[in-house]
Structure formats: structure tokens, C-alpha cells
Design a protein around this motif. Structure first.
Motif, PDB file in Angstrom:
ATOM      1  N   LEU A  27       0.068  -1.348   4.447  1.00  0.00           N
ATOM      2  CA  LEU A  27       0.767  -1.334   3.160  1.00  0.00           C
ATOM      3  C   LEU A  27       2.205  -1.821   3.331  1.00  0.00           C
ATOM      4  O   LEU A  27       2.725  -2.563   2.495  1.00  0.00           O
ATOM      5  N   LEU A  78      -1.880  -6.741  -1.476  1.00  0.00           N
ATOM      6  CA  LEU A  78      -1.688  -5.345  -1.851  1.00  0.00           C
ATOM      7  C   LEU A  78      -2.840  -4.850  -2.720  1.00  0.00           C
ATOM      8  O   LEU A  78      -3.364  -3.750  -2.512  1.00  0.00           O
ATOM      9  N   HIS A 116       2.347   5.143  -3.515  1.00  0.00           N
ATOM     10  CA  HIS A 116       2.849   4.145  -2.571  1.00  0.00           C
ATOM     11  C   HIS A 116       4.171   3.526  -3.010  1.00  0.00           C
ATOM     12  O   HIS A 116       4.700   2.657  -2.321  1.00  0.00           O
ATOM     13  N   ALA A 147       2.300  -5.538   3.452  1.00  0.00           N
ATOM     14  CA  ALA A 147       2.135  -6.110   2.111  1.00  0.00           C
ATOM     15  C   ALA A 147       3.418  -5.978   1.302  1.00  0.00           C
ATOM     16  O   ALA A 147       3.837  -6.925   0.616  1.00  0.00           O
ATOM     17  N   PHE A 148       4.069  -4.829   1.379  1.00  0.00           N
ATOM     18  CA  PHE A 148       5.308  -4.633   0.623  1.00  0.00           C
ATOM     19  C   PHE A 148       6.443  -5.506   1.158  1.00  0.00           C
ATOM     20  O   PHE A 148       7.283  -5.983   0.383  1.00  0.00           O
ATOM     21  N   PHE A 166       7.215   1.332  -0.625  1.00  0.00           N
ATOM     22  CA  PHE A 166       8.074   0.213  -0.990  1.00  0.00           C
ATOM     23  C   PHE A 166       9.546   0.578  -0.819  1.00  0.00           C
ATOM     24  O   PHE A 166      10.356  -0.228  -0.365  1.00  0.00           O
TER      25      PHE A 166
END
Length: 369
Positions: A256, A224, A50, A259-260, A54
Motif C-alpha cells: 500500500l 491501489l 488506509h 502505491a501511495f 497515505f
């Protein structure tokens, strides 16, 4: 209240985070290739993949910060394209063509079409050389879309709106088990929304001053971690690098990305409160080369790791060897080739004021891994 908007060009926390994300990808690939050198494969290290999520969020943020004030100014298009090309292409071409030549010398068949896809980065669902280059296709598509904003604000905004709506539509179809497959799925990828969330964070910090604080970052990190725990518990993953239709590639990628984006916002908020060592900034600066080169180095290092004692391999010695070798080789490439080459190209190809601006915002202008 302390503003972070005026300090975005030198966000050392973000630079460090980029380096950490690149290292997570390195760890992921070292673990993924463990079978090649007789070491255990630890599923809990799969979260390293992941790092690319990001990177996509970060790209949207950095391009917006670096070029947001140029929207609607077609005269800057040439400098924008040159900056992106200088940053992205020379290291890519050297690594791809060098690896293709080396494989040929070693007697390994090299597909010319794969080499062409890798150096030209056109949209495709076919493999690249090395494999990690697949993410740069998305980068190129995003750069092209952002170019529309520079040339014509109305056209660019319309294009981004349609692109975003199409990606949301794909999410709806995926929820119904009817996601569009094939090459169109590339253009409808949820990674599109990652870029846009990064752009949103860039716009937010460009227009509003935030008080320094750790709470946003801690909340986003907790979110996360919760997602990663759920991912491991329920086995949620993309089916592969060319998977754009599964739950892991659609809705989970969206979660995700949120969250990033929160983590990115939190990193900017803590910038005035923390002191990032120069080594951390250097790691971020070398992250693109680390990302591109480490799998190639791994293919050779595996031949050494296979001879390690089984007891050491069971403890992760082989993993560490691959991680260290890939990272050090990439750093050497960055210092001796990438950095001086890109600096020389900027001085030669960019107008003097653009080159000065590019150098002055070096910490924020590297939108690739």
C-alpha cells in the motif's frame, strides 16, 4: 520540460489529497461505529482506514521538501523543533485535555497514564485518548530521526539506514512467521518504510524536473484499486491499531505504501495541469483537526443518529450525519482555535526569517493528517 521541483511549496493537489485522506478516515470510523446507532456496517468502507498510510508517506515527503536543504546544518535544529511542535502539539493538547476533562465531568473514568501517553506521544503499544492519536507516535519518532540528519548528515544517514534495514529485517521475519513482537515491533513497523518512500519522492522531485502528465497518477491509482479489491476479496487487514506483525501490518502495508508513493508522485506531476479549488486546499489545511476531533464528535452524534428512522439508517443517513457533524465541528475548531493559535505561536517563538519561511510554505509544511 516543465519542472515541478521549484513549485513544491504550493502543491494544491497534494493538499486536496490530504483532505480526502482525512475524510476517508472519518468515513471509516462512522461505518465502524454503525452498530452503536443501529445502522448497517458496510465492509466495503473499511478501505478508509488506509488514509493513515497515505499520511505517513506524505509526512516523509513534506518534511524532506520543507527541510531537505537544511540537512547538515545544526543551527536550524531549534527552529525545526519549534515548527514541528507548534504544528503538532497545541491542537493535540487542547483536544486531549479537553476531552479528558469532559469525560471526567460526565462521570467517565479517565486513566491519567493514557492522557500522559496522548500528550507526550512516547513510543507505546497502549491506547491513546482519542484512539486516533496512536499515529502521532510514529510522526514524533520520524521527526526525531530527521533531526539527526539536520544535526549531522553522516550520523543521520547512518541512523536512517539502520532503521530501514531493521524494518526490512522485520518483513523477512514476518514472512517466516517469526516477526518480533512487543514494544520493539513499534520501532520496526513497516510505517517506517512509508516515511522513507515519501522522502524518496521528495528527493526525486527536488533533484529532477518532470514533464506534467496524468499517466503516473492513473497507473498508481489503478494499482491501489487492485490492492483494495484483493484486500476485500481475501480479507486482508491489520488486527488492530497496535498490530505490527501480521501480514496486513507488514507486507501488505508495504504494498500500500508503494502505491501511495506512486500516487504522491503522480499528484506532483499533474499540479501544473489542474486547478484545485480553494475549498479543496482548505480541506487539506483543516485535515489535522478533522483527524483528531471527529471521533469525539461522533460519540455525541451517535446519540442523535440512533433516533433516525430505520429506513433512513439503512440508506446511510446515520453515517452521513456522523461524517458531516464531525467534519463541520473540526473545521470550526480549525478556524477559531488551531489556525489563529499556531499563527500567533509562530510569530512569537520563531525567528523572523523562520516564521516568514513557515508562512510562505504553509501548504507544504503540515506534515500531520
Amino acid at each position: 520540460m516543465s519542472s515541478t521541483a521549484g513549485k513544491i511549496s504550493t502543491i494544491r493537489t497534494v493538499e486536496l489529497a490530504r483532505g480526502i485522506a482525512a475524510m476517508l478516515v472519518v468515513v471509516f470510523h462512522a461505518n465502524a461505529s454503525a452498530d452503536e446507532f443501529g445502522a448497517p456496517h458496510w465492509s466495503w468502507l473499511s478501505f478508509g482506514e488506509h488514509g493513515v498510510d497515505f499520511f505517513f508517506v506524505l509526512s516523509g515527503f513534506i518534511i524532506t521538501v520543507a527541510h531537505g536543504r537544511e540537512v547538515g546544518q545544526p543551527g536550524v535544529a531549534r527552529a525545526y523543533l519549534l515548527k514541528r511542535a507548534i504544528r503538532l502539539l497545541p491542537p493535540l493538547w487542547i483536544i486531549v485535555l479537553g476531552w479528558a476533562a469532559l469525560r471526567t465531568i460526565m462521570g467517565v473514568a479517565v486513566d491519567p497514564a493514557m492522557v500522559a501517553r496522548s500528550v507526550l506521544l512516547w513510543p507505546s503499544l497502549s491506547p491513546t485518548l482519542p484512539t486516533v492519536v496512536w499515529t502521532l507516535r510514529h510522526e514524533m519518532l520520524f521527526y526525531a530521526m530527521f533531526l539527526l540528519l539536520l544535526v549531522n548528515t553522516r550520523v543521520g544517514l547512518g541512523a536512517f539506514a539502520l532503521w530501514g534495514l531493521a524494518s526490512v529485517g522485520q518483513l523477512v521475519l514476518a514472512a517466516r512467521g517469526q516477526a518480533i513482537g512487543g514494544l520493539p515491533s513499534f520501532f520496526l513497523s513497516t510505517f517506517t518504510l512509508d516515511f522513507m518512500m515519501g522522502m524518496g519522492v521528495g528527493l526525486l522531485h527536488g533533484r529532477r524536473a518532470f514533464a506534467p502528465g496524468f499517466a503516473p497518477l492513473l497507473i498508481a491509482l489503478a494499482a491501489l484499486v487492485a490492492l483494495l479489491v484483493a484486500e476485500a476479496r481475501f480479507g486482508i487487514h491489520r488486527a488492530g491499531t497496535m498490530d505490527y506483525t501480521s501480514f496486513g501490518a507488514t507486507w501488505w502495508t508495504l504494498l500500500l505504501g508503494i502505491a501511495f508513493a506512486g500516487i504522491l508522485h503522480g499528484l506532483v506531476r499533474i499540479e501544473p495541469r489542474v486547478r484545485v479549488p480553494q475549498a479543496g486546499v482548505f480541506l487539506g489545511a483543516a485535515s489535522y483537526t478533522i483527524y483528531l476531533l471527529h471521533t469525539i464528535v461522533n460519540s455525541f452524534t451517535q446519540r442523535v443518529a440512533v433516533h433516525l428512522p430505520s429506513s433512513l439508517k439503512a440508506l446511510g443517513a446515520g453515517h452521513i450525519l456522523l461524517i458531516v457533524a464531525g467534519t463541520l465541528a473540526a473545521m470550526a475548531f480549525y478556524l477559531t482555535i488551531e489556525k489563529p493559535l499556531t499563527r500567533a505561536l509562530r510569530r512569537r517563538l520563531l525567528p523572523r526569517h523562520a516564521a516568514a519561511t513557515s508562512s510562505g510554505t504553509a501548504a507544504s509544511s503540515r506534515s500531520s493528517p
